[in-house]
Design a protein around this motif. Structure first.
Motif, PDB file in Angstrom:
ATOM      1  N   TRP A 128      19.017  20.672 -16.380  1.00 30.59           N
ATOM      2  CA  TRP A 128      19.637  21.240 -18.002  1.00 30.59           C
ATOM      3  C   TRP A 128      18.577  21.703 -18.872  1.00 30.59           C
ATOM      4  CZ3 TRP A 128      24.914  20.112 -19.179  1.00 30.59           C
ATOM      5  CH2 TRP A 128      25.442  19.583 -18.516  1.00 30.59           C
ATOM      6  N   THR A 129      18.774  22.875 -18.754  1.00 31.33           N
ATOM      7  CA  THR A 129      18.359  24.191 -19.266  1.00 31.33           C
ATOM      8  C   THR A 129      19.153  24.416 -20.644  1.00 31.33           C
ATOM      9  OG1 THR A 129      18.176  25.350 -17.277  1.00 31.33           O
ATOM     10  CG2 THR A 129      17.119  26.103 -19.042  1.00 31.33           C
ATOM     11  N   MET A 130      18.026  23.652 -21.708  1.00 26.56           N
ATOM     12  CA  MET A 130      18.068  24.310 -22.838  1.00 26.56           C
ATOM     13  C   MET A 130      18.034  25.086 -23.760  1.00 26.56           C
ATOM     14  SD  MET A 130      16.779  21.041 -25.714  1.00 26.56           S
ATOM     15  CE  MET A 130      17.370  21.362 -27.844  1.00 26.56           C
ATOM     16  N   TYR A 131      18.155  25.619 -23.991  1.00 27.65           N
ATOM     17  CA  TYR A 131      17.767  27.074 -24.909  1.00 27.65           C
ATOM     18  C   TYR A 131      17.433  26.709 -26.804  1.00 27.65           C
ATOM     19  CZ  TYR A 131      18.402  31.241 -21.225  1.00 27.65           C
ATOM     20  OH  TYR A 131      17.585  31.786 -20.586  1.00 27.65           O
ATOM     21  N   ASP A 132      16.506  27.896 -27.290  1.00 22.54           N
ATOM     22  CA  ASP A 132      17.149  27.646 -28.266  1.00 22.54           C
ATOM     23  C   ASP A 132      16.134  28.769 -29.294  1.00 22.54           C
ATOM     24  OD1 ASP A 132      16.523  26.295 -31.628  1.00 22.54           O
ATOM     25  OD2 ASP A 132      14.850  24.987 -31.025  1.00 22.54           O
ATOM     26  N   GLU A 133      16.397  29.722 -30.139  1.00 25.93           N
ATOM     27  CA  GLU A 133      16.236  30.249 -30.950  1.00 25.93           C
ATOM     28  C   GLU A 133      16.428  31.928 -29.714  1.00 25.93           C
ATOM     29  OE1 GLU A 133      12.026  29.891 -32.379  1.00 25.93           O
ATOM     30  OE2 GLU A 133      12.748  28.477 -33.937  1.00 25.93           O
ATOM     31  N   SER A 134      17.853  31.060 -29.160  1.00 25.61           N
ATOM     32  CA  SER A 134      17.971  32.081 -28.322  1.00 25.61           C
ATOM     33  C   SER A 134      16.725  33.014 -27.378  1.00 25.61           C
ATOM     34  CB  SER A 134      18.634  33.634 -29.034  1.00 25.61           C
ATOM     35  OG  SER A 134      18.666  33.591 -29.696  1.00 25.61           O
ATOM     36  N   ARG A 135      16.273  32.106 -26.279  1.00 25.26           N
ATOM     37  CA  ARG A 135      15.234  31.848 -25.710  1.00 25.26           C
ATOM     38  C   ARG A 135      14.888  30.063 -24.341  1.00 25.26           C
ATOM     39  NH1 ARG A 135       9.362  30.865 -28.306  1.00 25.26           N
ATOM     40  NH2 ARG A 135      10.190  31.113 -30.341  1.00 25.26           N
ATOM     41  N   LYS A 136      14.644  29.974 -24.080  1.00 21.74           N
ATOM     42  CA  LYS A 136      14.389  28.719 -23.007  1.00 21.74           C
ATOM     43  C   LYS A 136      13.876  28.225 -23.613  1.00 21.74           C
ATOM     44  CE  LYS A 136      13.763  27.331 -18.287  1.00 21.74           C
ATOM     45  NZ  LYS A 136      13.227  28.006 -16.635  1.00 21.74           N
ATOM     46  N   LYS A 137      13.568  26.601 -23.771  1.00 17.05           N
ATOM     47  CA  LYS A 137      12.724  26.112 -24.493  1.00 17.05           C
ATOM     48  C   LYS A 137      12.618  24.495 -23.853  1.00 17.05           C
ATOM     49  CE  LYS A 137      12.367  22.702 -27.927  1.00 17.05           C
ATOM     50  NZ  LYS A 137      12.481  21.991 -29.850  1.00 17.05           N
ATOM     51  N   MET A 138      13.300  24.282 -22.674  1.00 18.67           N
ATOM     52  CA  MET A 138      12.844  23.032 -21.812  1.00 18.67           C
ATOM     53  C   MET A 138      14.173  22.876 -20.588  1.00 18.67           C
ATOM     54  SD  MET A 138      13.144  19.421 -23.882  1.00 18.67           S
ATOM     55  CE  MET A 138      11.937  20.437 -24.814  1.00 18.67           C
ATOM     56  N   VAL A 139      13.776  22.780 -19.457  1.00 15.72           N
ATOM     57  CA  VAL A 139      14.394  21.726 -18.346  1.00 15.72           C
ATOM     58  C   VAL A 139      14.099  20.212 -18.174  1.00 15.72           C
ATOM     59  CG1 VAL A 139      14.846  22.394 -15.646  1.00 15.72           C
ATOM     60  CG2 VAL A 139      14.143  24.369 -17.461  1.00 15.72           C
ATOM     61  N   HIS A 140      15.252  19.373 -18.418  1.00 14.42           N
ATOM     62  CA  HIS A 140      15.501  18.000 -18.408  1.00 14.42           C
ATOM     63  C   HIS A 140      15.714  17.923 -16.741  1.00 14.42           C
ATOM     64  CE1 HIS A 140      14.694  17.165 -23.117  1.00 14.42           C
ATOM     65  NE2 HIS A 140      15.903  18.016 -22.916  1.00 14.42           N
ATOM     66  N   SER A 141      14.829  18.035 -16.183  1.00 18.63           N
ATOM     67  CA  SER A 141      15.683  17.216 -14.554  1.00 18.63           C
ATOM     68  C   SER A 141      16.151  15.620 -14.573  1.00 18.63           C
ATOM     69  CB  SER A 141      15.101  17.465 -13.179  1.00 18.63           C
ATOM     70  OG  SER A 141      14.842  19.324 -13.696  1.00 18.63           O
ATOM     71  N   ILE A 142      17.038  15.385 -13.882  1.00 17.54           N
ATOM     72  CA  ILE A 142      17.215  13.682 -13.972  1.00 17.54           C
ATOM     73  C   ILE A 142      17.667  13.586 -12.473  1.00 17.54           C
ATOM     74  CG2 ILE A 142      18.824  12.106 -14.709  1.00 17.54           C
ATOM     75  CD1 ILE A 142      19.736  14.137 -17.398  1.00 17.54           C
ATOM     76  N   ALA A 143      16.614  12.733 -12.021  1.00 10.56           N
ATOM     77  CA  ALA A 143      17.273  12.391 -10.417  1.00 10.56           C
ATOM     78  C   ALA A 143      18.162  11.285 -10.399  1.00 10.56           C
ATOM     79  CB  ALA A 143      15.973  11.599  -9.728  1.00 10.56           C
ATOM     80  N   LEU A 144      18.989  10.752 -10.099  1.00  9.56           N
ATOM     81  CA  LEU A 144      20.061   9.929 -10.442  1.00  9.56           C
ATOM     82  C   LEU A 144      21.074   9.434  -8.439  1.00  9.56           C
ATOM     83  CD1 LEU A 144      22.969  12.331 -12.873  1.00  9.56           C
ATOM     84  CD2 LEU A 144      21.058   9.922 -13.237  1.00  9.56           C
ATOM     85  N   THR A 145      21.028   8.143  -8.576  1.00 10.63           N
ATOM     86  CA  THR A 145      21.098   7.895  -7.200  1.00 10.63           C
ATOM     87  C   THR A 145      22.862   7.125  -7.853  1.00 10.63           C
ATOM     88  OG1 THR A 145      20.152   5.969  -7.554  1.00 10.63           O
ATOM     89  CG2 THR A 145      19.387   6.896  -6.835  1.00 10.63           C
ATOM     90  N   ARG A 146      23.636   6.749  -7.083  1.00 14.91           N
ATOM     91  CA  ARG A 146      24.480   6.073  -6.616  1.00 14.91           C
ATOM     92  C   ARG A 146      24.736   4.466  -6.705  1.00 14.91           C
ATOM     93  NH1 ARG A 146      29.930   8.036  -5.353  1.00 14.91           N
ATOM     94  NH2 ARG A 146      28.835  10.322  -3.972  1.00 14.91           N
ATOM     95  N   ALA A 147      25.758   4.272  -7.975  1.00 14.57           N
ATOM     96  CA  ALA A 147      25.758   2.709  -8.422  1.00 14.57           C
ATOM     97  C   ALA A 147      26.877   2.228  -7.125  1.00 14.57           C
ATOM     98  CB  ALA A 147      25.142   2.761  -9.394  1.00 14.57           C
ATOM     99  N   GLU A 148      28.014   2.861  -7.518  1.00 17.95           N
ATOM    100  CA  GLU A 148      28.921   2.095  -6.348  1.00 17.95           C
ATOM    101  C   GLU A 148      29.710   3.451  -5.925  1.00 17.95           C
ATOM    102  OE1 GLU A 148      31.773   0.963 -10.320  1.00 17.95           O
ATOM    103  OE2 GLU A 148      30.000   0.117 -10.794  1.00 17.95           O
TER     104      GLU A 148
END
Length: 148
Positions: A128-148
């Motif tokens: 997920w890329t977040m912008y603040d003040e009209s520019r890239k602020k950070m990227v949140h990376s989330i590794a997920l594994t299937r539970a069901e």
């Protein structure tokens, strides 16, 4: 009306189920549960993150009138960025803020892009890329594994 879906919506629909992961949004690592549900006769996928908490968020994926994947993210930041498909290949689907969105030039913090990376059938990573003040602020990376 047809019952066909874009290849990208098919990929997202295959995620149906519950996924577990760990993320860090600047406050240390936290466990996360993401639930994907196919609805609307197979035409829509609802992604729920942090279900039942004050930080619950929902993203709704569907094809637009041109059979192109689109998504609206109902964010805990209080806004609803709409993203359109920008790129896809065998291992990923990338969406970014719709052209002409009022969020693009508002300076308001918002999720601006999402890249879904597909591992095997039981592993994905969200970027997920977040912008603040009209520019890239950070990227949140989330590794997920299937539970069901």
């Amino acid at each position: 009306m047809t019952n066909t879906r874009s290849a990208e919506l098919e990929r997202v629909a295959m995620l149906e189920g519950t996924w577990n992961g760990v993320m860090d949004m600047g406050q240390g690592e936290q466990e996360i549960v993401v639930i994907y549900k196919v609805t609307g006769g197979g035409s829509t996928v609802i992604e729920t993150t942090h279900a039942g908490t004050p930080h619950e968020m929902v993203s709704v994926y569907h094809d637009d009138d041109n059979d192109r994947l689109t998504m609206t993210h109902y964010c805990m930041l209080g806004n609803q960025p709409r993203m359109n498909l920008r790129y896809s290949d065998d291992s990923s689907v990338s969406l970014s803020l719709s052209d002409g969105s009022s969020l693009a030039n508002s300076g308001e913090p918002h999720m601006h892009a999402l890249r879904l990376e597909f591992g095997d059938e039981d592993a994905i990573t969200q970027h997920w890329t977040m912008y603040d003040e009209s520019r890239k602020k950070m990227v949140h990376s989330i590794a997920l594994t299937r539970a069901e």
